[in-house]
Structure formats: structure tokens, C-alpha cells
Design an enzyme around this catalytic site. Structure first.
Site, PDB file in Angstrom:
ATOM      1  CD  GLU A 169      -7.978   2.984  47.395  1.00  0.00           C
ATOM      2  OE1 GLU A 169      -8.756   3.505  48.220  1.00  0.00           O
ATOM      3  OE2 GLU A 169      -8.010   3.254  46.181  1.00  0.00           O
ATOM      4  CD  GLU A 351     -10.224   0.664  43.477  1.00  0.00           C
ATOM      5  OE1 GLU A 351     -10.580   1.849  43.622  1.00  0.00           O
ATOM      6  OE2 GLU A 351     -10.251  -0.181  44.386  1.00  0.00           O
TER       7      GLU A 351
END
Ligand code: FCB
Length: 448
Positions: A169, A351
């Protein structure tokens, strides 16, 4: 969600779980680990709920064998974790710390012995403090430092690890660190954000090159948060804010890394920091695309905000998880289809999961039916995306364990396994049994 047959998934579909170093390891002063930016950030008042820190976390550093056994009980085929850069290079560069490297040897060897593929991420936000002190992501030299770190890791573990990710991320830690002051270094500095964005992208390119040179048989990618960016209200100004958030949140990194360009508004803002040849250094065809997805994000116009837009809440009436995050499985399906169309790479969801504030019931059990509901509608949405043609090859739940949830501290629990922090005892929740059953039935289906 429609009724989609289980057999819609590819035969070798991978079911896994994910964690990250600072969130679970603890042992921050053990065996020569150097400080990370999160160690200091947690200590500065007001940054983390309840004054929580990662000092002990789940003490995974000492309990990794028990955690591998939990994964074996789940039946997962893969485990995604991250290396703590300051554990293996206490000052970020130079002399490696053998004791830190040896911990990851033990972890990787234990996973392989349990028949669980290690998926290794180089960077899940715990930058060595010593590098931050030299400017961190605002110093272009970090591109070389990251490349050297990637070389160290590839050389040491490339014989046993087949999957490497450069960054987790990148848009979250840059936007939250330099745009909104919600993560270290706690700045609201648009110029810093543009610079950091570009240098992280360059570091990704350098990391891919080092991994390919020193772990030639591994498959290399990066992990991106991708979710629809929506306007908080119906005005044109809010629509424009959502377009800008979409550039930052969804496009700044994958478009540069895979398509070789920045989205339009960011391209103008980053221009002053780009040197000749940079985009070619960033754009390295990855072997796969990692998607992290929880719920849509919202923006509203705010002329006084440093970036010209503000983070906004979802509309009041949407379905929410126990910690208030919007639940919208159709947005997940559409995101997977969109990522497939844009980037044409094998997709792994690395995720997805639901947070809750929970504790054991009188019988000592955690009956987390809301999490099971979330995971089951989201895995159904994934199947729909596959039926619609998206090349999705794996799904990893966030997270194996309850852990240190950044600014929310330990109050938000995302684990399939409950952690009783005072004793560090692990208690599998009902969702762990649900996930184990899902994996068993999928395997049986694939074998038929
Ligand atoms: C993601 C992070 C992960 C975890 C989940 C809930 O943004 O990558 O570390 O905190 O959110």
C-alpha cells in the site's frame, strides 16, 4: 450477490492469510533490531489510540512456531508477511544484523516444513528511524538504500521464497504520512507527498531489479490498496475531489509502475521531481498484482485542505462492519474486474477482512458471525469477478491474528485468531473454523 458455483475458481487457487512485521512481531529491542519510525510515532502523544505501541504486539518474534501451527490448522497454502527493515539493517543500510536475518530463516524454514508458501513483502511501513533522520522518503538517495536492502533479502532468502512484493500500500503510507498526518512522519506537506510518491516509485523499480537479479526464479509484484473513490455529495466540486482522491489512492503507484505514467493531476504536481529516464526506471512489468480491499473511500471538496480535498465518511445509511467500515461486496467484485481490465496481470487479493471490537464470551469463545458474514459475501463477490473474466488466483484474509492496528492501536481486531494481549494466548475464533472449512471444501472441489 448471485449464486456462483464454487468450481468457478482456478484449480490451483491459493488461500492464505496476511500479517506485517510491526503489527505482530514485538521484540523491538531484541537481538539488535534498530528503531523504526513507528516506534517513535507511537510514543508521541495523540498519535495512537490508548497510547498503544508495537513493543510487544503479538510477540510473534518468540511465538512464530505456535503461529505456524495455527496456520497449519487453518489449512492455508500461503502466508504473506513482511520483513522489518530495521531488524535486518538496524540503521537502514551498511552492516546487516545476522540475528535479525536468522529470525526470518527460522520463520521461512518453519513455513516450508508446514507446507505453507512464504510470500515476502519488503516494506510494510516500518522504515528504519536512521533513514528517516536522513530525510526518509524525501531523500532521493533512499532509492539506492532500498535497492541494497532488496538485494540483501533476495540473496539471503531467494533460495526458499518464491514470491516477493516490494511495497504494501504505497499510497496509504505516503498519503497518510505526508498528506493527512495520520502516519509517520506526521506531515501535511503536499510537496513532500509528491516527492515521496515519486521516490517510492523509483525505489519499487530498484527493488524489482534487485529481486530479479538476485532471486531470478522468484515472481515479483507489489501490493496496492484499490477501492472505488466516491464523492461525498452530489456537487461538481465533490466529484472533482473524488477524481483527485482516485489519482492518489488508486493510480499514483500502479499506473506509474505498470503503465509508465502518472495520472494527469499528479503528473503535473510531480513533474518538478522527475529526472530524465525516471519513468523507465519505475516501469518494470511485474509478474502479478496484489490487491488489498476493504471498502469504498469518499472525498469532499475542501479549498482549505492542503491537498484541496478532504477525507469524508460514507453515507449514513450504508451497511457497516462492527468498526464502522462500509460493507459493499459489489464494489469488491467491480474493483477486481477493473484491475484485470486495466493491468492484465494475475491478481492476488492479499488483504480483505473485517475489524471488530470483541472479547470472548462466558464460555471463552469468540463467535464472530459478523466477520464470517463479511468474508462470505466478499469471497462470493470474488467468485463473481472470476466468472466475469477477472484473472484472480488467490485470496488472503487480513489477518491471521488480532494485531496492532496502526492509529487504532489494539482496539480494532481483524484476526481469525483472537489474541488475549495480557497473556498473549491465541484463541481461534468461529471465523477461523469457517475459513478452514471453506479451504477444505474448495480443495475437495478442485480435486474432483
Ligand atoms: C491495511 C494495512 C494493514 C491493516 C489493514 C486493516 O491498510 O495494509 O496493515 O492495517 O489495513
Amino acid at each position: 450477490m448471485g449464486d456462483v458455483n464454487r468450481s468457478s475458481l482456478p484449480r490451483d487457487f491459493i488461500w492464505g492469510v496476511s500479517t506485517s512485521s510491526y503489527q505482530i512481531e514485538g521484540a523491538v529491542q531484541v537481538d539488535g533490531r534498530g528503531p523504526s519510525v513507528w516506534d517513535g510515532y507511537c510514543r508521541s502523544p495523540g498519535h495512537v489510540a490508548n497510547g498503544d505501541t508495537g513493543d510487544v504486539a503479538c510477540d510473534h518474534y518468540h511465538r512464530y512456531q505456535e503461529d505456524i501451527a495455527l496456520m497449519r490448522d487453518l489449512g492455508v497454502g500461503a502466508y504473506r508477511f513482511s520483513i522489518a527493515w530495521p531488524r535486518v539493517l538496524p540503521t537502514g543500510r551498511g552492516q546487516a544484523n545476522e540475528a535479525g536475518l536468522a529470525f526470518y530463516d527460522r520463520l521461512i524454514d518453519g513455513l516450508l516444513a508446514a507446507n505453507i508458501e512464504p510470500w515476502l513483502c519488503l516494506y510494510h511501513w516500518d522504515l528504519p528511524q536512521a533513514l528517516e533522520d536522513q530525510g526518509g522518503w524525501l531523500n532521493r538517495d533512499i532509492v539506492g538504500w532500498f535497492g541494497d536492502y532488496a538485494q540483501l533479502i533476495a540473496t539471503r532468502f531467494g533460495d526458499r521464497v518464491g514470491r516477493f512484493a516490494t511495497f504494501n500500500e504505497p499510497s496509504v503510507f505516503t498519503l497518510f504520512g505526508y498528506g493527512f498526518a495520520w502516519h509517520p512522519p506526521g506531515a501535511t506537506d503536499p510537496a513532500g507527498l509528491y516527492k515521496a510518491t515519486h521516490y517510492v516509485n523509483l525505489a519499487h523499480g530498484a527493488g524489482v531489479d534487485a529481486l530479479r537479479a538476485h532471486a531470478p526464479s522468484a515472481l515479483v509484484g507489489a501490493i496496492h490498496n484499490v477501492q472505488p473513490a466516491r464523492a461525498a455529495g452530489p456537487t461538481a466540486a465533490d466529484e472533482a475531489a473524488a477524481v483527485l482522491l482516485d489519482e492518489h489512492w488508486n493510480k499514483a503507484f500502479p499506473e506509474a509502475q505498470i503503465l509508465g505514467h502518472y495520472p494527469p493531476a499528479l503528473a503535473r504536481a510531480i513533474e518538478p521531481y522527475i529526472q530524465p529516464g525516471d519513468l523507465a526506471r519505475i516501469c518494470r512489468q511485474p509478474d502479478w498484482f496484489g490487491v488489498n480491499h476493504y471498502s469504498p473511500v469518499y472525498a469532499r471538496a475542501d479549498a482549505t485542505a492542503p491537498l484541496g480535498f478532504a477525507w469524508a465518511d460514507a453515507p449514513a445509511d450504508v451497511p457497516r462492519s462492527p468498526i464502522g467500515w462500509q460493507m459493499d461486496p459489489a464494489a469488491f467484485r467491480d474493483t477486481l474486474i477493473d484491475v484485470h481490465r486495466r493491468y492484465r496481470l494475475p491478481i492476488y487479493v492479499l488483504e480483505n477482512g473485517a475489524g471488530a471490537v470483541e472479547k470472548p464470551d462466558a464460555a471463552g469463545a469468540i463467535e464472530d458471525h459478523e466477520r464470517i458474514g463479511y468474508l462470505s459475501t466478499y469471497t462470493d463477490a470474488l467468485r463473481e469477478a472470476v466468472v466475469a473474466g477477472a484473472d484472480v488466483r488467490g485470496y488472503f484474509v487480513w489477518s491471521l491474528l488480532d494485531n496492532f492496528e496502526w492509529g487504532a492501536g489494539y482496539a480494532s481486531r481483524f484476526g481469525l485468531v483472537y489474541v488475549d494481549y495480557p497473556t498473549l494466548r491465541r484463541i481461534p475464533k468461529a471465523s477461523a473454523r469457517w475459513y478452514a472449512q471453506l479451504i477444505r471444501s474448495e480443495r475437495a472441489g478442485a480435486a474432483r
